[in-house]
Enzyme design. Structure first.
Site, PDB file in Angstrom:
ATOM      1  N   ASP A   8       0.887  -1.168   0.000  1.00 35.30           N
ATOM      2  CA  ASP A   8       0.000   0.000   0.000  1.00 35.30           C
ATOM      3  C   ASP A   8       0.922   1.214   0.000  1.00 35.30           C
ATOM      4  OD1 ASP A   8      -2.258   1.661   0.201  1.00 35.30           O
ATOM      5  OD2 ASP A   8      -2.091   1.698   2.387  1.00 35.30           O
ATOM      6  N   GLU A  67      -1.202  -1.376  -4.967  1.00 34.47           N
ATOM      7  CA  GLU A  67      -2.410  -0.606  -5.257  1.00 34.47           C
ATOM      8  C   GLU A  67      -2.138   0.402  -6.367  1.00 34.47           C
ATOM      9  OE1 GLU A  67      -5.454   0.642  -2.116  1.00 34.47           O
ATOM     10  OE2 GLU A  67      -4.312   2.464  -2.488  1.00 34.47           O
ATOM     11  N   ASP A 139      -2.394   0.832   7.337  1.00 32.87           N
ATOM     12  CA  ASP A 139      -1.651   0.709   6.075  1.00 32.87           C
ATOM     13  C   ASP A 139      -1.204  -0.732   5.831  1.00 32.87           C
ATOM     14  OD1 ASP A 139      -1.598   3.515   5.102  1.00 32.87           O
ATOM     15  OD2 ASP A 139      -0.548   3.856   6.988  1.00 32.87           O
TER      16      ASP A 139
END
Length: 173
Positions: A8, A67, A139
């Site tokens: 992430d 991502e 996160d």
């Protein structure tokens, strides 16, 4: 058996999550955050690259999932996020890992069942799916969710290609 590293990305905090997939079973291997406290962006990118490289060396993943950049209201933030992603992707490519990208909405849809899920819902489902004793950091939970999404997508792709192969051979199961 495959080991998947989920990332992430962020210019200040980059979450990571590592899981093992054996058939349909997912096993938690590790997670955390790479925090960059320096102020200049090039130094932060260097820390992200070094941190991701260290994680790859430690866990030796087979796949790297990250991502995709979303459209932020602030263009400067979107550019910094893109650069952080780039630093992480270069680390993966330098270790000869295949890179897979997933939209945040797809990750939430896969893990929670709702594409507009809140961070707390993602944390809860990651905890449940990986049988963790506590919610991971936000996160890190997102990174684990990205890794879980990769497992789900790759497993479905394998099933579809096997079905097409059987159909081509005149057998449909």
């Amino acid at each position: 058996m495959s080991i998947i590293l989920g990332i992430d990305p962020g210019s200040r905090v980059t979450g990571y999550g590592v899981i093992r997939q054996t058939g349909r079973q997912l096993t938690y291997l590790g997670s955390g955050c790479i925090r960059t406290s320096v102020t200049d962006l090039p130094s932060r990118l260097k820390l992200i690259y070094a941190g991701v490289s260290e994680i790859i060396t430690q866990f030796r993943p087979d796949y790297f999932a990250i991502e995709q950049v979303f459209m932020a209201k602030n263009a400067d933030s979107a550019l910094k996020l893109g650069q952080a992603r780039g630093a992480a992707i270069v680390a993966a490519v330098n270790h000869d890992l295949p890179v897979f990208e997933y939209a945040a909405r797809q990750v939430k849809q896969t893990v929670v069942g709702i594409g507009s899920a809140e961070k707390s819902q993602v944390q809860h489902m990651v905890r449940t799916l990986l049988k963790l004793s506590a919610n991971p950091q936000a996160d890190a939970a997102d990174a684990l969710a990205i890794a879980i999404t990769h497992c789900h997508v790759s497993q479905n792709a394998t099933q579809v290609s096997e079905s097409r192969l059987n159909l081509a051979r005149g057998r449909l199961r």
